[in-house]
Design an enzyme around this catalytic site. Structure first.
Site, short mmCIF file in Angstrom:
data_model
loop_
_atom_site.label_atom_id
_atom_site.label_comp_id
_atom_site.label_asym_id
_atom_site.label_seq_id
_atom_site.Cartn_x
_atom_site.Cartn_y
_atom_site.Cartn_z
N SER A 197 0.80 -1.22 0.00
CA SER A 197 0.00 0.00 0.00
C SER A 197 0.83 1.27 0.00
O SER A 197 0.37 2.32 -0.48
CB SER A 197 -0.94 0.01 1.21
OG SER A 197 -0.22 -0.19 2.41
N HIS A 205 -0.87 6.15 6.18
CA HIS A 205 -0.38 5.92 4.82
C HIS A 205 -0.01 7.24 4.16
O HIS A 205 -0.39 8.31 4.65
CB HIS A 205 -1.44 5.20 3.99
CG HIS A 205 -1.47 3.72 4.23
ND1 HIS A 205 -2.09 3.16 5.32
CD2 HIS A 205 -0.95 2.68 3.52
CE1 HIS A 205 -1.96 1.85 5.27
NE2 HIS A 205 -1.26 1.53 4.20
#
Length: 291
Positions: free
Chosen positions: A40, A270
């Site tokens: 990711s 993230h």
């Protein structure tokens, strides 16, 4: 006569604009067939705009591989990254909410001449255990290191121990690339920092104060494992840790990494779009230096 001057001026402006937007000459522009692989931190979950091939991979059109492909001006570019991937998914299918993502190495071809691989943080659920456990332990000892203590068994940090096993997985992965793309330059992309070098921001990064330094040490151990595996497997390690100083989750408008908050344009813990731009620049400079 006046028309000739205007035409000449227009040609000069057009040429200048082309030079300004063209990739810089040098080693970095020698690549033509680029394949990006990873998890990711490569795919870019929720960063606009999300691709649907497949949607379950949460892969962005604005992630660092896409930006790097533009900088390099490559002839072909394939992004095989997928959120949630670990090193097993380089050679085996990854199960998604609907269907499967094929083995990432399937994207490689004999003509592939550049490969970036950003993976390892999901092996042994390393990152998942940190973000699922540490915020809940903060209330027990806000000024201490309850998460570090939680993962210590008989004085051994089990997460740092896991990074040594991740190194072995990555070493095999980097060596295996050669069977698929024998002439490719392989870059092993490290992870940027999540926590600041000093200071705290519990409203953004809800860890106990003492666990900030511990989180940094775990990330550094993981990056060390990636670098060692790259050296053993014939890949070149790209350090994103050092360039991300001052761009951690606590850095406000300068942050490359999101904190705990789910946003429409960034997943918790993230990269933001800004982080992808930053990392693409780091990788491009690495190639430009011929490293």
């Amino acid at each position: 006569m006046r028309r000739r001057r205007s035409t000449g001026l227009l040609a000069a402006i057009t040429a200048a604009a082309a030079l300004a937007t063209a990739p810089a000459a040098g080693a970095a522009t020698a690549f033509q067939n680029y394949v990006a692989l990873g998890d990711s931190y490569t795919a870019g979950p929720l960063i606009p705009w999300q691709r649907a091939d497949p949607a379950g991979c949460l892969r962005s059109t604005g992630n660092y591989p896409a930006l790097l492909a533009i900088k390099l001006g490559v002839r072909s570019y394939v992004d095989g990254s997928c959120s949630g991937a670990d090193t097993t998914h380089l050679t085996a299918p990854q199960r998604l909410a609907i269907g499967y993502h094929p083995p990432q190495f399937n994207a490689l071809r004999p003509e592939t001449d550049l490969v970036t691989i950003g993976i390892g943080g999901n092996d042994f659920n390393l990152f998942g255990r940190i973000v699922d456990t540490c915020p809940g332990l903060r209330k027990l000892d806000p000024n201490g290191s309850p998460c570090r203590e939680h993962f210590a068994v008989d004085g051994i940090d089990t997460l740092k121990l896991a990074t040594s096993k991740i190194e072995g997985n990555l070493r095999v992965a980097f060596q295996t690339v050669r069977a698929y793309a024998p002439r490719a330059k392989v870059l092993a992309i490290g992870y940027p920092r999540i926590a600041p070098e000093t200071g705290y921001c519990p409203s953004v990064l809800p860890f106990a104060d003492g666990d900030y330094a511990w989180l940094n040490s775990v990330e550094q151990a993981l990056n060390g494992a990636i670098a060692a595996a790259a050296a053993a497997g014939g890949a070149s390690y790209v350090d994103t840790w050092s360039p991300s100083l001052g761009h951690d989750a606590c850095a406000g408008d300068a942050a490359w990494i999101n904190g705990k908050r789910l946003r429409s344009y960034a997943a918790p813990y993230h990269p933001f779009a800004a982080g992808m731009h930053g990392i693409s620049g780091v990788v491009y400079d690495h190639l430009r230096r011929g490293e």
